[in-house]
Design a protein around this motif. Structure first.
Motif, PDB file in Angstrom:
ATOM      1  N   SER A 194       0.898  -1.355   0.044  1.00  9.55           N
ATOM      2  CA  SER A 194       0.038  -0.082  -0.155  1.00  9.55           C
ATOM      3  C   SER A 194       0.848   1.243  -0.080  1.00  9.55           C
ATOM      4  O   SER A 194       2.017   1.232   0.485  1.00  9.55           O
ATOM      5  N   ASN A 195       0.529   2.360  -0.359  1.00 10.90           N
ATOM      6  CA  ASN A 195       1.164   3.457  -0.438  1.00 10.90           C
ATOM      7  C   ASN A 195       2.442   2.992  -1.354  1.00 10.90           C
ATOM      8  O   ASN A 195       3.600   3.383  -0.780  1.00 10.90           O
ATOM      9  N   CYS A 196       2.416   2.555  -2.562  1.00  7.71           N
ATOM     10  CA  CYS A 196       3.589   1.864  -3.230  1.00  7.71           C
ATOM     11  C   CYS A 196       3.742   2.518  -4.527  1.00  7.71           C
ATOM     12  O   CYS A 196       2.555   3.052  -5.176  1.00  7.71           O
ATOM     13  N   GLY A 197       4.835   2.277  -5.277  1.00  7.47           N
ATOM     14  CA  GLY A 197       5.064   2.716  -6.451  1.00  7.47           C
ATOM     15  C   GLY A 197       4.666   1.458  -7.580  1.00  7.47           C
ATOM     16  O   GLY A 197       4.048   0.396  -6.850  1.00  7.47           O
ATOM     17  N   PHE A 198       4.527   1.799  -8.890  1.00  7.44           N
ATOM     18  CA  PHE A 198       3.807   0.843  -9.692  1.00  7.44           C
ATOM     19  C   PHE A 198       4.852   0.852 -10.872  1.00  7.44           C
ATOM     20  O   PHE A 198       5.595   1.442 -11.263  1.00  7.44           O
ATOM     21  N   LEU A 199       4.518  -0.623 -11.583  1.00  7.38           N
ATOM     22  CA  LEU A 199       5.471  -0.795 -12.550  1.00  7.38           C
ATOM     23  C   LEU A 199       4.804  -0.388 -14.039  1.00  7.38           C
ATOM     24  O   LEU A 199       3.792  -0.292 -14.153  1.00  7.38           O
ATOM     25  N   VAL A 200       5.621   0.262 -14.893  1.00  9.08           N
ATOM     26  CA  VAL A 200       5.261   0.696 -16.310  1.00  9.08           C
ATOM     27  C   VAL A 200       6.110   0.120 -17.198  1.00  9.08           C
ATOM     28  O   VAL A 200       7.622   0.201 -16.964  1.00  9.08           O
ATOM     29  N   ASP A 201       5.811  -0.373 -18.541  1.00  8.44           N
ATOM     30  CA  ASP A 201       6.640  -0.750 -19.620  1.00  8.44           C
ATOM     31  C   ASP A 201       7.044   0.372 -20.384  1.00  8.44           C
ATOM     32  O   ASP A 201       6.625   0.455 -21.535  1.00  8.44           O
ATOM     33  N   TRP A 202       7.949   1.185 -19.716  1.00  4.84           N
ATOM     34  CA  TRP A 202       8.367   2.332 -20.503  1.00  4.84           C
ATOM     35  C   TRP A 202       9.051   2.154 -21.921  1.00  4.84           C
ATOM     36  O   TRP A 202      10.023   1.039 -21.784  1.00  4.84           O
ATOM     37  N   SER A 203       9.147   2.855 -22.912  1.00  2.00           N
ATOM     38  CA  SER A 203      10.079   2.738 -24.099  1.00  2.00           C
ATOM     39  C   SER A 203      11.550   3.173 -23.544  1.00  2.00           C
ATOM     40  O   SER A 203      11.605   3.926 -22.551  1.00  2.00           O
ATOM     41  N   ASP A 204      12.442   2.651 -24.434  1.00  2.00           N
ATOM     42  CA  ASP A 204      13.757   3.057 -23.754  1.00  2.00           C
ATOM     43  C   ASP A 204      13.933   4.496 -23.713  1.00  2.00           C
ATOM     44  O   ASP A 204      14.626   5.147 -22.879  1.00  2.00           O
ATOM     45  N   ARG A 205      13.249   5.209 -24.767  1.00  2.00           N
ATOM     46  CA  ARG A 205      13.541   6.632 -24.865  1.00  2.00           C
ATOM     47  C   ARG A 205      13.028   7.351 -23.571  1.00  2.00           C
ATOM     48  O   ARG A 205      13.615   8.177 -23.022  1.00  2.00           O
ATOM     49  N   MET A 206      11.888   6.887 -23.248  1.00  2.00           N
ATOM     50  CA  MET A 206      11.202   7.649 -22.165  1.00  2.00           C
ATOM     51  C   MET A 206      12.174   7.219 -20.908  1.00  2.00           C
ATOM     52  O   MET A 206      12.255   8.266 -19.897  1.00  2.00           O
TER      53      MET A 206
END
Ligand SMILES: Cc1cc2nc3c(=O)[nH]c(=O)nc-3n(C[C@H](O)[C@H](O)[C@H](O)COP(=O)(O)OP(=O)(O)OC[C@H]3O[C@@H](n4cnc5c(N)ncnc54)[C@H](O)[C@@H]3O)c2cc1C
Length: 412
Positions: A194-206
């Motif tokens: 809880s009160n945590c970060g989350f994962l995103v599949d960012w592009s390498d550029r981002m």
């Protein structure tokens, strides 16, 4: 050995508040702590300003919590934000309220407050036993602890457990207590971040260009909740205050569907119609980036997010671009690891506790704080509920001991 003293296990805000109530009634308390020093997570919470509570009516305040029934709300009615402020005053630590209603000690730090609190408890006869890890109950129901001198067995008049949740284990809240609790048949629900970060599949550029960048002046929403707090792009996803506020519904959606959508309004102070007008007025020969920059001042990480998450083709048309800017979907693929979460949901099931926070299956044993299965956002709500449940458990001990003693004297 049976003592007339009460055992309080843990030195977080829940434990110390229980000890305060019990010593306040003139009873002796032994406080046992597994770590070599007291209140490590509390001190960490104060590292960038100890946000100890939050102003607001009882209804608004209580609405921030997810709990099983009304018991947490009752505790918070008995000890809410105004009581926290008064209590701090009593310790010689006046409060300061920030512009968004968050309450801090004026010193901002947790260490002077913790020192004053421990001093007051020791002055009332509480004894602090560091490096004493509670491990289990023995066959007679006594507490078994691992201490520097070896195995220690104590049989206090009553016990308050305030062992914390299951994150930041290096600060002591390692959740290892769940094993002996489960062995004793006490229902414990699994910890969830809880009160945590989350994962995103960012592009390498981002990722390469913007990891670490704050995204300010946005509106974030998920599952009907929204916040104007900022978010931070990280190498593996998103983090920070705004995300924490929405972490419970996002986590729940990921558990059910495998992913969750965080909606971003990149220009919350502009209506969609205004965005369309401004984009339409920009010379058509300008590139999209130039039109976004000149017409809307949408640059840097915000423009990068738009290109990362929106369908590029759709951005050519002003109406579709405005729609994407006002409701940009960011797909979250998972929650950051449990140990990194600011707090954890899950723990001792409410069904295992009576109205006084006593374990129904273990008379004389009480629970308080984050180890109980409730959930709340940061912003002072966590620590206030830990203190409020600590008070309730402390009062529960006093009521139970009084009942036990009157029962004994009736028998004599
Ligand atoms: C980086 C960070 C920032 C935070 N900021 C805020 C904030 O600004 N505002 C807010 O409201 N909350 C904040 N929190 C959350 C808050 O610190 C916790 O919710 C709170 O400390 C929980 O209190 P507690 O008394 O239930 O347990 P804890 O504070 O976790 O204390 C539990 C204690 O029990 C001890 N223990 C565990 N097992 C045993 C055992 N078997 N035997 C003996 N001792 C044991 C542990 O060593 C620990 O000292 C933050 C947390 C973190 C990590």
């Amino acid at each position: 050995m049976t003592t007339e003293r009460v055992a309080v296990i843990g030195t977080g805000p829940a434990a110390l508040m229980a000890a305060e109530v019990i010593t306040g009634a003139g009873l002796g308390v032994d406080i046992y702590e597994a770590m070599p020093s007291a209140g490590r997570k509390f001190l960490m919470a104060g590292k960038s300003g100890l946000n100890i509570s939050h102003i607001g009516s009882h209804e608004d305040f209580a609405a921030q919590y997810q709990d099983h029934d009304g018991r947490l709300r009752d505790c918070l009615r008995a000890f809410g934000p105004e009581d926290v402020v008064q209590w701090m005053d009593g310790l010689g630590m006046p409060a300061h309220t920030g512009p968004t209603g968050r309450i801090f000690p004026q010193s901002m730090k947790a260490s002077p407050l913790l020192r004053a609190w421990l001093r007051r408890l020791e002055g009332r006869g509480a004894r602090l036993h560091l490096k004493h890890r509670w491990t289990s109950w023995d066959d007679e129901g006594a507490l078994v602890l691992n201490a520097p001198e070896g195995r220690v067995v104590v049989r206090p008049a009553a016990t308050v457990f305030a062992l914390g949740g299951g994150s930041w284990r290096r600060l002591g809240s390692d959740g290892e207590w769940t094993a002996p609790f489960a062995e004793a048949g006490i229902p414990v629900t699994r910890f969830r971040p809880s009160n945590c970060g989350f994962l995103v599949d960012w592009s390498d550029r981002m990722r390469d260009a913007f990891a670490g960048a704050p995204v300010k002046g946005v509106r974030l929403s998920a599952a009907g909740r929204e916040t104007r707090e900022e978010l931070t792009i990280t190498a593996r996803g998103v983090e920070s205050g705004g995300i924490y506020t929405l972490s419970a519904p996002l986590r729940d959606a990921i558990e059910t569907d495998g992913s969750a959508t965080l909606w971003l309004d990149l220009l919350p102070d502009l209506e969609a119609s205004g965005i369309v007008r401004r984009l339409a007025a920009a010379p058509a020969k300008q590139s999209l980036s130039n039109r976004l920059r000149k017409a809307l001042k949408l640059t840097g990480v915000k423009a990068a997010l738009l290109f990362e998450c929106a369908d590029r083709g759709a951005l050519k048309h002003s109406e579709d671009a405005a729609k994407a800017i006002k409701a940009l979907p960011l797909r979250l693929t998972g929650a950051a690891p449990l140990d990194e979460a600011i707090s954890t949901a899950g723990g001792v099931a409410w069904d295992a506790l009576d109205a006084n926070f006593m374990l129904t299956g273990k008379p004389g044993h009480f629970c308080a704080g984050e180890m109980i299965a409730w959930d709340a956002p940061t912003g002072g709500y966590l620590i206030t509920a830990c203190m409020a449940t600590g008070r309730a458990a402390g009062a529960g001990v006093l009521a139970w001991l009084a009942r036990e003693r009157s029962g004994v004297s009736r028998q004599l």
